[in-house]
Structures are given as structure tokens and as C-alpha cells.
Design a protein around this motif. Structure first.
Motif, PDB file in Angstrom:
ATOM      1  N   PRO A   1       0.810  -1.221   0.079  1.00  0.00           N
ATOM      2  CA  PRO A   1       0.059   0.062  -0.033  1.00  0.00           C
ATOM      3  C   PRO A   1       0.916   1.222  -0.071  1.00  0.00           C
ATOM      4  CG  PRO A   1      -0.994  -1.578   1.624  1.00  0.00           C
ATOM      5  CD  PRO A   1       0.339  -2.095   1.176  1.00  0.00           C
ATOM      6  N   LEU A   2       1.939   1.317   0.666  1.00  0.00           N
ATOM      7  CA  LEU A   2       2.951   2.508   0.718  1.00  0.00           C
ATOM      8  C   LEU A   2       3.135   2.653  -0.550  1.00  0.00           C
ATOM      9  CD1 LEU A   2       4.701   4.420   2.289  1.00  0.00           C
ATOM     10  CD2 LEU A   2       6.566   2.695   2.251  1.00  0.00           C
ATOM     11  N   THR A   3       3.486   2.077  -1.618  1.00  0.00           N
ATOM     12  CA  THR A   3       3.681   2.463  -3.259  1.00  0.00           C
ATOM     13  C   THR A   3       2.578   3.389  -3.524  1.00  0.00           C
ATOM     14  OG1 THR A   3       5.134   0.364  -3.507  1.00  0.00           O
ATOM     15  CG2 THR A   3       4.065   1.535  -5.446  1.00  0.00           C
ATOM     16  N   PHE A   4       1.316   2.644  -3.453  1.00  0.00           N
ATOM     17  CA  PHE A   4       0.291   3.641  -4.006  1.00  0.00           C
ATOM     18  C   PHE A   4       0.055   4.697  -3.161  1.00  0.00           C
ATOM     19  CE2 PHE A   4      -0.780  -0.660  -5.717  1.00  0.00           C
ATOM     20  CZ  PHE A   4      -1.080  -0.271  -7.017  1.00  0.00           C
ATOM     21  N   GLN A   5       0.280   4.855  -1.862  1.00  0.00           N
ATOM     22  CA  GLN A   5       0.277   5.889  -0.998  1.00  0.00           C
ATOM     23  C   GLN A   5       1.005   7.207  -1.478  1.00  0.00           C
ATOM     24  OE1 GLN A   5       0.112   5.638   3.249  1.00  0.00           O
ATOM     25  NE2 GLN A   5       1.749   7.394   3.273  1.00  0.00           N
ATOM     26  N   ALA A   6       2.217   6.677  -1.995  1.00  0.00           N
ATOM     27  CA  ALA A   6       3.316   7.753  -2.345  1.00  0.00           C
ATOM     28  C   ALA A   6       3.026   8.333  -3.730  1.00  0.00           C
ATOM     29  CB  ALA A   6       4.680   6.931  -2.673  1.00  0.00           C
ATOM     30  N   LEU A   7       2.435   7.319  -4.658  1.00  0.00           N
ATOM     31  CA  LEU A   7       2.157   7.945  -6.130  1.00  0.00           C
ATOM     32  C   LEU A   7       0.832   8.533  -6.145  1.00  0.00           C
ATOM     33  CD1 LEU A   7       2.913   4.454  -7.820  1.00  0.00           C
ATOM     34  CD2 LEU A   7       4.125   6.440  -7.918  1.00  0.00           C
ATOM     35  N   SER A   8      -0.272   8.125  -5.217  1.00  0.00           N
ATOM     36  CA  SER A   8      -1.243   8.982  -5.179  1.00  0.00           C
ATOM     37  C   SER A   8      -1.314  10.356  -4.307  1.00  0.00           C
ATOM     38  CB  SER A   8      -2.562   8.293  -4.779  1.00  0.00           C
ATOM     39  OG  SER A   8      -2.529   7.547  -3.644  1.00  0.00           O
ATOM     40  N   ARG A   9      -0.514  10.208  -3.303  1.00  0.00           N
ATOM     41  CA  ARG A   9      -0.287  11.186  -2.227  1.00  0.00           C
ATOM     42  C   ARG A   9      -1.758  11.175  -1.379  1.00  0.00           C
ATOM     43  NH1 ARG A   9       1.295  15.264  -6.835  1.00  0.00           N
ATOM     44  NH2 ARG A   9       3.277  14.117  -7.655  1.00  0.00           N
ATOM     45  N   ASN A  10      -2.110  10.078  -1.156  1.00  0.00           N
ATOM     46  CA  ASN A  10      -3.508   9.894  -0.373  1.00  0.00           C
ATOM     47  C   ASN A  10      -3.203   8.719   0.284  1.00  0.00           C
ATOM     48  OD1 ASN A  10      -5.533  12.080  -0.967  1.00  0.00           O
ATOM     49  ND2 ASN A  10      -5.582  11.611  -2.968  1.00  0.00           N
ATOM     50  N   ASP A  11      -4.276   8.474   1.438  1.00  0.00           N
ATOM     51  CA  ASP A  11      -4.189   7.334   2.156  1.00  0.00           C
ATOM     52  C   ASP A  11      -4.872   6.237   1.076  1.00  0.00           C
ATOM     53  OD1 ASP A  11      -3.490   8.278   4.629  1.00  0.00           O
ATOM     54  OD2 ASP A  11      -5.318   8.924   5.200  1.00  0.00           O
ATOM     55  N   VAL A  12      -4.283   4.908   1.503  1.00  0.00           N
ATOM     56  CA  VAL A  12      -4.763   3.655   0.750  1.00  0.00           C
ATOM     57  C   VAL A  12      -5.772   2.864   1.813  1.00  0.00           C
ATOM     58  CG1 VAL A  12      -3.909   1.656  -0.400  1.00  0.00           C
ATOM     59  CG2 VAL A  12      -2.614   3.789  -0.588  1.00  0.00           C
ATOM     60  N   TYR A  13      -6.552   2.420   1.234  1.00  0.00           N
ATOM     61  CA  TYR A  13      -7.783   1.820   2.001  1.00  0.00           C
ATOM     62  C   TYR A  13      -7.602   0.398   1.487  1.00  0.00           C
ATOM     63  CZ  TYR A  13      -9.449   6.326   2.875  1.00  0.00           C
ATOM     64  OH  TYR A  13      -9.643   7.977   3.267  1.00  0.00           O
ATOM     65  N   TYR A  14      -7.629  -0.574   2.406  1.00  0.00           N
ATOM     66  CA  TYR A  14      -7.800  -1.806   2.337  1.00  0.00           C
ATOM     67  C   TYR A  14      -8.481  -2.776   3.397  1.00  0.00           C
ATOM     68  CZ  TYR A  14      -3.378  -1.307   5.084  1.00  0.00           C
ATOM     69  OH  TYR A  14      -2.759  -1.039   6.096  1.00  0.00           O
ATOM     70  N   ASP A  15      -8.786  -2.214   4.563  1.00  0.00           N
ATOM     71  CA  ASP A  15      -9.565  -2.733   5.314  1.00  0.00           C
ATOM     72  C   ASP A  15     -10.821  -2.215   5.907  1.00  0.00           C
ATOM     73  OD1 ASP A  15     -10.279  -3.769   7.991  1.00  0.00           O
ATOM     74  OD2 ASP A  15      -8.488  -3.899   9.150  1.00  0.00           O
ATOM     75  N   THR A  16     -11.912  -2.911   5.788  1.00  0.00           N
ATOM     76  CA  THR A  16     -13.010  -2.406   6.004  1.00  0.00           C
ATOM     77  C   THR A  16     -13.408  -1.688   7.447  1.00  0.00           C
ATOM     78  OG1 THR A  16     -14.080  -4.171   4.438  1.00  0.00           O
ATOM     79  CG2 THR A  16     -15.778  -2.982   5.615  1.00  0.00           C
ATOM     80  N   PHE A  17     -12.687  -2.266   8.381  1.00  0.00           N
ATOM     81  CA  PHE A  17     -12.898  -1.962   9.657  1.00  0.00           C
ATOM     82  C   PHE A  17     -11.704  -0.988  10.213  1.00  0.00           C
ATOM     83  CE2 PHE A  17     -14.713  -6.103   9.121  1.00  0.00           C
ATOM     84  CZ  PHE A  17     -16.030  -5.636   9.494  1.00  0.00           C
ATOM     85  N   ASP A  18     -11.098  -0.519   9.149  1.00  0.00           N
ATOM     86  CA  ASP A  18      -9.911   0.548   9.564  1.00  0.00           C
ATOM     87  C   ASP A  18     -10.613   1.971   9.110  1.00  0.00           C
ATOM     88  OD1 ASP A  18      -7.843   2.140   9.937  1.00  0.00           O
ATOM     89  OD2 ASP A  18      -6.571   1.408   8.386  1.00  0.00           O
ATOM     90  N   GLU A  19     -11.371   2.543  10.022  1.00  0.00           N
ATOM     91  CA  GLU A  19     -11.720   3.806   9.748  1.00  0.00           C
ATOM     92  C   GLU A  19     -10.779   5.108  10.138  1.00  0.00           C
ATOM     93  OE1 GLU A  19     -14.401   4.216   8.239  1.00  0.00           O
ATOM     94  OE2 GLU A  19     -15.596   2.234   8.645  1.00  0.00           O
ATOM     95  N   LYS A  20     -10.299   5.749   9.124  1.00  0.00           N
ATOM     96  CA  LYS A  20      -9.323   6.842   9.211  1.00  0.00           C
ATOM     97  C   LYS A  20      -9.821   7.951   9.547  1.00  0.00           C
ATOM     98  CE  LYS A  20      -6.657   4.375   5.479  1.00  0.00           C
ATOM     99  NZ  LYS A  20      -5.756   3.672   6.180  1.00  0.00           N
ATOM    100  N   ASN A  21     -11.106   8.174   9.477  1.00  0.00           N
ATOM    101  CA  ASN A  21     -11.777   9.488   9.897  1.00  0.00           C
ATOM    102  C   ASN A  21     -13.019   9.216  10.607  1.00  0.00           C
ATOM    103  OD1 ASN A  21     -13.079  11.815  10.090  1.00  0.00           O
ATOM    104  ND2 ASN A  21     -13.064  12.645   8.124  1.00  0.00           N
ATOM    105  N   SER A  22     -13.102   9.160  11.964  1.00  0.00           N
ATOM    106  CA  SER A  22     -14.062   8.646  12.707  1.00  0.00           C
ATOM    107  C   SER A  22     -15.606   9.690  12.438  1.00  0.00           C
ATOM    108  CB  SER A  22     -13.904   8.975  14.318  1.00  0.00           C
ATOM    109  OG  SER A  22     -13.472  10.177  14.786  1.00  0.00           O
TER     110      SER A  22
END
Length: 404
Positions: free
Chosen positions: A48-69
Motif C-alpha cells: 500500500p505504501l507504493t500507492f500512497q506515495a504515488l497518489s499522495r493519499n491514504d490507501v484503503y484495504y481494511d473495511t474496519f479501519d476507519e481513518k476518519n471517525s
């Protein structure tokens, strides 16, 4: 057209994930805002770090990982996107979507979105051809999903066949066309446009001919862009090494006389004719049936004038919009205006072929477009596709005036 467009890229697991990384980079370079969702299998190929660096955005892969409450991530992403792109799409993800299965971050988001969804499959050729996969693809198509067909070639499994994820550049081009049409409509829909391109060859003997430096790149770009804008395009082309653009009727010719015959035969049914071909002004009077042998003295070949196709089109013009080209080496303004008047043109595209970036064979051009009222539009150095787009938008405006 991708500037500030919100693209949600959904990456499922396959060796083509590495292409999805390149696709992310291309989309960002084109001005899009990209957010990425990855399946667990995709993470096995690229982190995911590769896509985070390329997109300059958080990468999502876990349904239960809520980055913004304050929001539910998969619903928020589903609502955020202008377009959702699944690339690569495995047989597994296609099957899940077709049957409404939502068991991970990627599938739950896809079921929740109301944005346009495009799917770019990538898999083994036999998997792609399997009846179950084809049925699932048809089901999704019936739901309104659209597909970017895989290309043919050498696959990671060792097979050669259909199953390669389409190249990132082609996907970006398809997305660009989609947003152009959504924003501007299909401005040339229903119009018949004929484009001439490339050089002609005037035969001397079985092994020799007279020609010029035209490669056809400008004419092919015009034909391709006109088709994208919805026109019914006929491309009459001299010999080139370029693959004809899709959704265009292509007619191959060699000589100026063949060009003349094909153009005049179709002229009455055309709304627009764009004459970008570099047609020979002269041809040998005699064509030798056998190869001319080298002589000890100078050789003289007598030439006759070819038919001036553009001038004859201007004389016979009824309802057609006629566009000519002027490739000059000096006094560009003088010669362009003279040609515009003497050949009864509606527009002329003029360029100085000695200017760096504007000559034959380049991928760029620097042109000035004159209309019959001598208004002119000067375009700076840009790709020939961009020149084609600017020209066709001018044509569209003129057609709108003619047709009310």
C-alpha cells in the motif's frame, strides 16, 4: 480533462498490479485526484505504501479501519468518486460484483457507489474465456458497468493470448475521452468528415517514385480526434507507417490521381473535408515498365502537373466546410491568406516546416489557423493531437453557425 477529477482506483490481486501503480502515476500527472482501495491479494504483489506515495493519499484495504471517525470510509469513498476504476480486475472480483457479494473493503465500496464504474480485466486467457466469467461480465454490463477490454500478448503465466491489462496510457486516454464527452457532449455527432493524410507517391519505374517528407501524423491525429467527438470519419491516406485510428473508415491510396478519385467520389456526402495530405504537385509523364538503368550522363524526367484537388473541391463546394493546410518555409502569412482566397476555403491551417517542433515527422506542431474573414488563431507548440482538438472545436463552432 482529468484535472481535479476524482478517480477511485480499486486494485484487485494479480501480477498486473504493477501496472496499476504506473496507472496511478499517469492519472496524477494528468491532474486527477486519485484514491486507492486494495484487496488483500493485491497487497501480496505491491505494498500500500507504493500507492500512497504515488497518489499522495491514504490507501484503503481494511473495511474496519476507519481513518476518519466522522465518516464511514467505504460510504464516503463511494460518494466521493467521479468515476470508479477497477484495474486490474480478476475473475474473482468480477464474480463477486456480479453476484452482489460484499466481503471486503473493495467490494463493499463498489456496491455502495452510484458513480460510473469501469472494469479493466486482467487474467489468464482461458480464465477470461470461461463461460462463467463471460456470463459475469455480461451481467455487470447489463447493470451499467463498462469494460476496458484486455489486450493480447504474452501473459505472466507463459500463455500468449487475450488477458493483459490494457496499458496505463490507453486507460488514461479513455478516461479523458469520457470526461470530454460528458462535459461537452458529442459535438460532431452525425456529421460526415473526410480527412486526407500522408504523402503521395508518383511512380517512375517499378522501384522508384517521387514523394515528400509527410508522415501523416497530423492527418491521423485529426481523424482520431474527430471520431472521438462523434463524427463519421473517412480517412484517405497515402503510404504511412501509422496504424489507422479506431472507428474510422480508412482508404489507402498511393498516387495523387488515386487521392483525387477517392476524394471526389465521396465529396458530395461530406459535411467537412480537411485536406492535410501532402499531395504531389507533379508526376512523371512516362512511367517505365522496367527499372531505369544508371546512365553515364544526366537523366531528365519530364513532369506534368497533377490535379489541384483542393482547388477543385473549392470550386464544387455546396454545403461543405472546406479546410486546407499550408506547409511553408517562408512568408507564412502571405501564402496562407492567398491559398485561403484562391481555393475558396473556410479555414486554413498554416505552419512553417523549418521551425523546430513544427516540421514533418514530429509529434508536435506550431500552427496558425485563419478563417475566410482573415481572423486568425495562433497556437503555440503543442502535440498534434492538441492541434487537432483545437481545429475541430473551431470546425464545430462553424458548423453550429451554418446549421443554426
Amino acid at each position: 480533462m482529468l484535472s481535479r477529477k476524482k478517480i477511485l482506483l480499486c486494485v484487485s490481486g494479480g501480477i498486473a498490479v504493477y501496472k496499476a501503480a504506473a496507472l496511478t502515476s499517469k492519472l496524477v500527472q494528468a491532474g486527477a485526484e486519485v484514491k486507492v482501495i486494495m484487496s488483500d491479494s493485491a497487497i501480496e504483489f505491491v505494498s500500500p505504501l507504493t500507492f500512497q506515495a504515488l497518489s499522495r493519499n491514504d490507501v484503503y484495504y481494511d473495511t474496519f479501519d476507519e481513518k476518519n471517525s466522522k465518516v464511514i470510509a467505504h460510504i464516503d469513498l463511494a460518494d466521493w468518486a467521479d468515476l470508479v476504476l477497477v484495474a486490474p480486475a480478476t475473475a474473482n472480483i468480477i464474480g463477486k460484483l456480479a453476484n452482489g457479494i460484499a466481503d471486503n473493503m473493495l467490494t463493499t465500496t463498489l456496491l455502495a457507489t452510484t458513480a460510473n464504474v469501469w472494469i479493466a480485466p486482467a487474467m489468464n486467457v482461458h480464465m477470461y474465456d470461461h463461460p462463467a466469467v463471460q456470463k459475469n461480465i455480461q451481467t455487470l454490463y447489463d447493470f451499467g458497468y463498462r469494460f476496458i477490454e484486455p489486450s493480447e500478448g504474452f501473459l505472466a503465466c507463459g500463455y500468449v493470448g487475450k488477458g493483459r491489462l490494457e496499458e496505463p496510457e490507453k486507460i488514461v486516454s479513455l478516461l479523458t475521452n469520457f470526461f470530454e464527452q460528458r462535459e461537452f457532449g458529442i459535438p460532431l455527432s452525425g456529421f460526415n468528415i473526410m480527412v486526407t493524410a500522408g504523402p503521395t507517391r508518383e511512380k517512375v519505374d517499378p522501384v522508384r517514385y517521387f514523394t515528400n517528407h509527410s508522415t501523416g501524423k497530423m492527418g491521423y491525429a485529426i481523424a482520431e480526434e474527430a471520431a472521438k467527438l462523434g463524427a463519421n470519419v473517412t480517412l484517405i491516406t497515402g503510404p504511412t507507417s501509422i496504424t489507422p485510428p479506431p472507428n474510422v473508415t480508412t482508404i489507402n491510396i498511393e498516387s495523387a490521381q488515386e487521392m483525387y478519385e477517392q476524394v471526389m467520389k465521396r465529396y458530395p456526402n461530406m459535411d467537412v473535408v480537411i485536406k492535410s495530405a501532402a499531395v504531389a504537385d507533379y508526376r512523371p509523364i512516362s512511367i517505365h515498365e522496367q527499372k531505369l538503368k544508371k546512365q553515364s550522363e544526366n537523366l531528365t524526367i519530364e513532369l506534368a502537373k497533377t490535379t489541384d484537388i483542393l482547388k477543385e473541391l473549392g470550386q464544387k463546394k455546396l454545403h461543405q466546410l472546406l479546410v486546407g493546410f499550408a506547409a511553408e518555409t517562408n512568408d507564412l502569412d502571405v501564402y496562407a491568406k492567398k491559398k485561403l482566397a484562391t481555393k475558396n476555403l473556410d479555414l486554413i491551417v498554416a505552419n512553417n516546416v523549418t521551425t523546430e517542433g513544427a516540421g514533418f515527422g514530429t509529434d508536435t506542431n506550431i500552427v496558425t489557423i485563419y478563417d475566410k474573414f482573415l481572423n486568425k488563431m495562433e497556437l503555440p507548440l503543442m502535440s498534434k493531437k492538441e492541434v487537432a482538438k483545437n481545429l475541430l472545436l473551431k470546425v464545430k463552432d462553424m458548423l453550429k453557425d451554418v446549421n443554426g
